[in-house]
Design a protein around this motif. Sequence first.
Motif, PDB file in Angstrom:
ATOM      1  N   LYS A   1       0.818  -1.219   0.000  1.00 60.18           N
ATOM      2  CA  LYS A   1       0.000   0.000   0.000  1.00 60.18           C
ATOM      3  C   LYS A   1       0.852   1.270   0.000  1.00 60.18           C
ATOM      4  CE  LYS A   1      -4.396  -1.725   1.749  1.00 60.18           C
ATOM      5  NZ  LYS A   1      -5.182  -2.166   2.925  1.00 60.18           N
ATOM      6  N   VAL A   2       2.009   1.213   0.681  1.00 61.63           N
ATOM      7  CA  VAL A   2       2.853   2.416   0.692  1.00 61.63           C
ATOM      8  C   VAL A   2       3.358   2.731  -0.718  1.00 61.63           C
ATOM      9  CG1 VAL A   2       5.008   1.198   1.267  1.00 61.63           C
ATOM     10  CG2 VAL A   2       4.731   3.603   1.886  1.00 61.63           C
ATOM     11  N   LEU A   3       3.599   1.700  -1.524  1.00 63.99           N
ATOM     12  CA  LEU A   3       4.030   1.931  -2.914  1.00 63.99           C
ATOM     13  C   LEU A   3       2.864   2.484  -3.735  1.00 63.99           C
ATOM     14  CD1 LEU A   3       6.061  -1.387  -3.485  1.00 63.99           C
ATOM     15  CD2 LEU A   3       6.856   0.779  -2.508  1.00 63.99           C
TER      16      LEU A   3
ATOM     17  N   CYS B   1      12.073  -8.749  -5.629  1.00 67.36           N
ATOM     18  CA  CYS B   1      11.733  -7.407  -6.107  1.00 67.36           C
ATOM     19  C   CYS B   1      10.993  -6.602  -5.038  1.00 67.36           C
ATOM     20  CB  CYS B   1      10.884  -7.491  -7.374  1.00 67.36           C
ATOM     21  SG  CYS B   1      11.692  -8.356  -8.725  1.00 67.36           S
ATOM     22  N   LEU B   2      10.185  -7.295  -4.240  1.00 66.45           N
ATOM     23  CA  LEU B   2       9.469  -6.599  -3.166  1.00 66.45           C
ATOM     24  C   LEU B   2      10.438  -6.121  -2.087  1.00 66.45           C
ATOM     25  CD1 LEU B   2       6.407  -9.014  -2.936  1.00 66.45           C
ATOM     26  CD2 LEU B   2       6.361  -6.630  -3.738  1.00 66.45           C
ATOM     27  N   ALA B   3      11.404  -6.975  -1.732  1.00 71.19           N
ATOM     28  CA  ALA B   3      12.396  -6.565  -0.727  1.00 71.19           C
ATOM     29  C   ALA B   3      13.214  -5.388  -1.250  1.00 71.19           C
ATOM     30  CB  ALA B   3      13.301  -7.746  -0.371  1.00 71.19           C
ATOM     31  N   LEU B   4      13.570  -5.445  -2.535  1.00 71.81           N
ATOM     32  CA  LEU B   4      14.300  -4.330  -3.147  1.00 71.81           C
ATOM     33  C   LEU B   4      13.477  -3.042  -3.066  1.00 71.81           C
ATOM     34  CD1 LEU B   4      16.608  -3.155  -4.880  1.00 71.81           C
ATOM     35  CD2 LEU B   4      15.393  -3.994  -6.917  1.00 71.81           C
ATOM     36  N   ALA B   5      12.195  -3.131  -3.396  1.00 72.46           N
ATOM     37  CA  ALA B   5      11.342  -1.941  -3.365  1.00 72.46           C
ATOM     38  C   ALA B   5      11.312  -1.333  -1.963  1.00 72.46           C
ATOM     39  CB  ALA B   5       9.930  -2.300  -3.813  1.00 72.46           C
ATOM     40  N   PHE B   6      11.260  -2.187  -0.946  1.00 72.71           N
ATOM     41  CA  PHE B   6      11.189  -1.649   0.422  1.00 72.71           C
ATOM     42  C   PHE B   6      12.542  -1.098   0.882  1.00 72.71           C
ATOM     43  CE2 PHE B   6       6.990  -1.784   2.220  1.00 72.71           C
ATOM     44  CZ  PHE B   6       6.300  -2.449   1.225  1.00 72.71           C
ATOM     45  N   ALA B   7      13.649  -1.671   0.390  1.00 70.73           N
ATOM     46  CA  ALA B   7      14.956  -1.062   0.664  1.00 70.73           C
ATOM     47  C   ALA B   7      15.004   0.325   0.029  1.00 70.73           C
ATOM     48  CB  ALA B   7      16.076  -1.949   0.112  1.00 70.73           C
TER      49      ALA B   7
ATOM     50  N   ASN C   1      17.192   5.511  -2.284  1.00 67.00           N
ATOM     51  CA  ASN C   1      18.094   5.101  -3.371  1.00 67.00           C
ATOM     52  C   ASN C   1      17.364   4.219  -4.376  1.00 67.00           C
ATOM     53  OD1 ASN C   1      20.021   6.362  -1.847  1.00 67.00           O
ATOM     54  ND2 ASN C   1      20.833   4.452  -0.965  1.00 67.00           N
ATOM     55  N   GLY C   2      17.565   4.537  -5.654  1.00 69.92           N
ATOM     56  CA  GLY C   2      16.953   3.705  -6.684  1.00 69.92           C
ATOM     57  C   GLY C   2      15.543   4.142  -7.035  1.00 69.92           C
ATOM     58  N   LEU C   3      15.013   5.128  -6.325  1.00 61.28           N
ATOM     59  CA  LEU C   3      13.703   5.693  -6.681  1.00 61.28           C
ATOM     60  C   LEU C   3      13.925   7.013  -7.407  1.00 61.28           C
ATOM     61  CD1 LEU C   3      11.600   5.298  -3.385  1.00 61.28           C
ATOM     62  CD2 LEU C   3      11.658   3.764  -5.369  1.00 61.28           C
ATOM     63  N   ARG C   4      13.013   7.371  -8.317  1.00 58.38           N
ATOM     64  CA  ARG C   4      13.109   8.708  -8.903  1.00 58.38           C
ATOM     65  C   ARG C   4      12.809   9.720  -7.802  1.00 58.38           C
ATOM     66  NH1 ARG C   4       7.977   7.311 -12.073  1.00 58.38           N
ATOM     67  NH2 ARG C   4       6.299   8.469 -11.048  1.00 58.38           N
ATOM     68  N   GLU C   5      13.238  10.976  -8.021  1.00 60.76           N
ATOM     69  CA  GLU C   5      13.234  11.951  -6.933  1.00 60.76           C
ATOM     70  C   GLU C   5      11.841  12.131  -6.329  1.00 60.76           C
ATOM     71  OE1 GLU C   5      15.009  15.724  -7.961  1.00 60.76           O
ATOM     72  OE2 GLU C   5      14.330  16.539  -6.029  1.00 60.76           O
ATOM     73  N   GLY C   6      10.823  12.208  -7.193  1.00 59.44           N
ATOM     74  CA  GLY C   6       9.455  12.406  -6.686  1.00 59.44           C
ATOM     75  C   GLY C   6       8.991  11.253  -5.811  1.00 59.44           C
ATOM     76  N   HIS C   7       9.325  10.045  -6.204  1.00 60.23           N
ATOM     77  CA  HIS C   7       8.967   8.879  -5.392  1.00 60.23           C
ATOM     78  C   HIS C   7       9.782   8.829  -4.103  1.00 60.23           C
ATOM     79  CE1 HIS C   7       6.917   6.221  -8.705  1.00 60.23           C
ATOM     80  NE2 HIS C   7       6.151   7.193  -8.265  1.00 60.23           N
TER      81      HIS C   7
ATOM     82  N   ALA D   1       8.879   1.107  -8.452  1.00 62.85           N
ATOM     83  CA  ALA D   1       9.552   0.812  -7.177  1.00 62.85           C
ATOM     84  C   ALA D   1      10.118  -0.599  -7.145  1.00 62.85           C
ATOM     85  CB  ALA D   1       8.581   1.018  -6.016  1.00 62.85           C
ATOM     86  N   THR D   2       9.385  -1.545  -7.715  1.00 67.08           N
ATOM     87  CA  THR D   2       9.835  -2.944  -7.668  1.00 67.08           C
ATOM     88  C   THR D   2      10.754  -3.292  -8.826  1.00 67.08           C
ATOM     89  OG1 THR D   2       7.912  -3.692  -8.941  1.00 67.08           O
ATOM     90  CG2 THR D   2       7.700  -3.725  -6.536  1.00 67.08           C
ATOM     91  N   GLY D   3      10.692  -2.518  -9.908  1.00 61.80           N
ATOM     92  CA  GLY D   3      11.476  -2.836 -11.094  1.00 61.80           C
ATOM     93  C   GLY D   3      10.990  -4.089 -11.796  1.00 61.80           C
ATOM     94  N   PHE D   4       9.772  -4.521 -11.516  1.00 63.01           N
ATOM     95  CA  PHE D   4       9.241  -5.754 -12.104  1.00 63.01           C
ATOM     96  C   PHE D   4       8.195  -5.402 -13.154  1.00 63.01           C
ATOM     97  CE2 PHE D   4       6.720  -9.775 -11.967  1.00 63.01           C
ATOM     98  CZ  PHE D   4       7.750 -10.648 -12.284  1.00 63.01           C
ATOM     99  N   ASP D   5       8.275  -6.057 -14.304  1.00 62.36           N
ATOM    100  CA  ASP D   5       7.373  -5.765 -15.421  1.00 62.36           C
ATOM    101  C   ASP D   5       5.964  -6.269 -15.111  1.00 62.36           C
ATOM    102  OD1 ASP D   5       6.109  -5.340 -17.854  1.00 62.36           O
ATOM    103  OD2 ASP D   5       6.874  -7.233 -18.688  1.00 62.36           O
TER     104      ASP D   5
END
Lengths: 344, 344
Positions: B49-51, B204-210, B216-222, B178-182
């Motif tokens: 939900k946070v994503l 991918c979910l663990a990566l998104a939460f990191a 890091n790894g998110l665009r600035e707005g995110h 956020a997850t980088g998953f298609d």
Amino acid sequence: MNPILVEVMRGGTVESAHRGALAVLDADGACVAAIGDIERPIFPRSAVKVLQALPLVESGAADQLGLSHAELAVTCASHNGEPAHTQVVAGMLAKAGLDRDALECGAHWPYLDTATRELARAGREPDALNNNCSGKHAGFLCLACAMAGTARVRDYARGYVAADHPVMREVTAALQAATGFDLAGAARGTDGCSIPTYAIPLRCLALAFARVGTGNGLREGHARAAKRLREAVAEAPFMVAGTGRFATRVMQRFGERVFCKGGAEGVYCAALPERGLGVAIKIDDGNNARAAEVVMAAAIEALVRLDDHDMEFMRELSAPVLRNWRGIGVGALRASDALRRALA
Amino acid sequence: MNPILVEVMRGGTVESAHRGALAVLDADGACVAAIGDIERPIFPRSAVKVLQALPLVESGAADQLGLSHAELAVTCASHNGEPAHTQVVAGMLAKAGLDRDALECGAHWPYLDTATRELARAGREPDALNNNCSGKHAGFLCLACAMAGTARVRDYARGYVAADHPVMREVTAALQAATGFDLAGAARGTDGCSIPTYAIPLRCLALAFARVGTGNGLREGHARAAKRLREAVAEAPFMVAGTGRFATRVMQRFGERVFCKGGAEGVYCAALPERGLGVAIKIDDGNNARAAEVVMAAAIEALVRLDDHDMEFMRELSAPVLRNWRGIGVGALRASDALRRALA
């Protein structure tokens, strides 16, 4: 490592899955079908209430107190705590000269959410009568009444939930006789309603239920008691569970053709008298409503002679559609191919 | 075949057990700890939900409507449906010029049993505000407000739960970023609250939460949106779940040090910002309260620097005692040795 028995589908994807084991035996001990480890002892919990009720009938207590079908049925129950259940249990206790204060099962809000909300709407709190095990406990107290006499029963019964109380020793002896499993050497735990639960292999549980369904392999008193309890439950299947519940629905439809009873942590047992078979199921992760019940439904589909209407009825139980909060179908439960093959 | 992560003990016996998988990654994608299959896509359900709330903040909608910490926190919630929750959600909807009739999540009785009984006692029925997802849906409607303007929002938002609605497309795009998953190629199901859920690997979910924890790894707005949502939840952790709930208890204690959120069917995710790590868990059989939560508690014990008081606090969550209806301790939950080793 037990195989997957039930898959939880969301859309076309397996979202979750339940592993477990199942044993189907006849009363001679022949294994007719099995999947997973049926030798590992598991706690049968409430699934063996009918075995724990054998002394109530064999002792003559049920006759002395004039227990009705509904009252005998509720001794085998994990009921919803609906008014129909609590009234029957209260009536049993009155016959033994007791009331709900003698129950040592503890209190909890009714299993059935509408019954809980009705209690709350009336500004009331639950008591021990609402406990899903109150009928079994009332049966223990009626047995105590026969063992000690009505005048002494209240004092005599105190502490009846303990493993070494004379009442519980009778109950445990019946469980051992029916299953043929040495309970003195078995792992023991305390059940939700405070009585002991003994770890017993599925093989022995299935055998016990084949015996309950046929009388074969039981001593005469137990065989007669089992028959009477099965007849009582077939007459009053609502008492065993209640509104909307699997066991009630199945036994309302099939009467004496199927006796089935679940227990906490994913256990389900059944007697199928016309086939002379007993069934015992344990789901590894302890899930009841969507795993043990689906496995039991698949077993009934495979093992009981069903007409087309019966099959349609069973499909709702063996492959229920999962709906979300708006009633949209989002998935379904299904028996795994491995389970279907084992039952074929 | 995933290993056992949690054992359910009754007396000294393992009565039931839960299998599953866990992934711990940093924001560069390095896997710090793992057990079980972390590559198989699973439905993350409400854990993300946070994503799904990132567009609400990034779009400027949260600023335009002046959303409070409590309001932002409830967009990330699977709440208990307590009065404090429904009031905050109603307030958010009012800011968008809407009311509960705009919610498309469906209605259900509150998760918290005491809240349900209070409603019943008052002679009331639940509505969509009581739905555990009502805050997330209110967030979608606030996003719709920013996309369409207050005057048009009611018409524009209609059907917002559909995958191809402009609002849901924004939400899904954030999840993918956020997850980088298609997600176009991912398995899709319908969630309990009627929005789509996409199957995504734990890795991918663990990566998104990191990424959520570090930016890091998110665009600035995110990255900015994630920080603001984490701060909001740390300020108002009651909003994310409620009385007695795991996520609320953990975040009330640890503030911004831990962001954690569960999802239906045994999913739990967390961001541990001070370690720069993300955690994602799926229990095979779908059990939340006694499996996913125990695994998450074990992960927090292993991965977060805790003092003695923190350890004592966590022990109640990682090894809870199981009590029966009379309050007697009958067993406990415990993390398996395999899980402890994987986290060591």
